[in-house]
Design a protein around this motif. Sequence first.
Motif, PDB file in Angstrom:
ATOM      1  N   SER A 196     -20.654 -21.384 -30.261  1.00 38.12           N
ATOM      2  CA  SER A 196     -20.618 -21.510 -28.804  1.00 38.12           C
ATOM      3  C   SER A 196     -19.373 -20.890 -28.188  1.00 38.12           C
ATOM      4  N   LEU A 244     -26.201 -27.670 -24.325  1.00 42.05           N
ATOM      5  CA  LEU A 244     -25.012 -28.492 -24.144  1.00 42.05           C
ATOM      6  C   LEU A 244     -24.898 -29.113 -22.757  1.00 42.05           C
ATOM      7  N   GLU A 250     -18.683 -25.551 -26.150  1.00 44.79           N
ATOM      8  CA  GLU A 250     -18.922 -26.972 -26.392  1.00 44.79           C
ATOM      9  C   GLU A 250     -17.752 -27.821 -25.881  1.00 44.79           C
TER      10      GLU A 250
END
Length: 246
Positions: free
Chosen positions: A39, A183, A43
């Motif tokens: 990511s 997320l 995140e």
Amino acid sequence: MATITSIRIAMRTPMDEGAIFDVLSWMSPAWPVGAYTHSGGLEWAVEEGHVTDRTSCERWLADLLRHGPLFNEAVLFVHAHRAAAAGDAARLGVVAELALAAQSGGERFLETTAQGNAFARIARSASTPSNFAALLAPLKGEDLAYPLVAATLFACHGVAEQAGLTAFLHGTVSNYVSAAQRLVPLGQTDGQRAILALRPCVLELAAQVVAGCRADDPFDDLAGCSLLAEIGCMAHETQYTRLFRT
């Protein structure tokens, strides 16, 4: 910086059907580089409340493109592409070393090398014949940065540097948006709206870097500096719960 008009003209440069097919394959989620496990610190940004919706996601990714690690990846991509297109393995090795040294922390290093090594491995056995393997042969046994490997393969198959860089940046942005969908979370429609909103930024960056990169030292062209994003990527390593590797 190139104007929007010059960007449009450049992007109309024809690409044959075989090259289009290859680029779509290499940047496809089906190309097994494990991009879905990373990511880029997003995140942490979600956990800390910096990214909470589509608008803040677009803003975060636009900053990565204009001022952060994605700017530097674009620079490294162009220098690697030019070295590979010239068949200059020694020059490519210099760019390869810089691409690793330019990573700001352990998680950035993990993200670029995990994908770069995987990309190189699959490209050696699942792409049409070229001098790709020969150019990377002197780097055997060493970690490889993702933009360097992708640029080398693109150059070895005659994909123009600006078109290739645009495809590479699109693939990277799409992966980060996919991470944001899980997320934030963002819905599928908002995810596609975010990618569309970032289109001008990607095109402008590709044109800017291709036009602005010097012929000598790639280090002089590096300019990315997004401190919060770099801190976030480092802080991700010690997050209590994590869905992603970076």
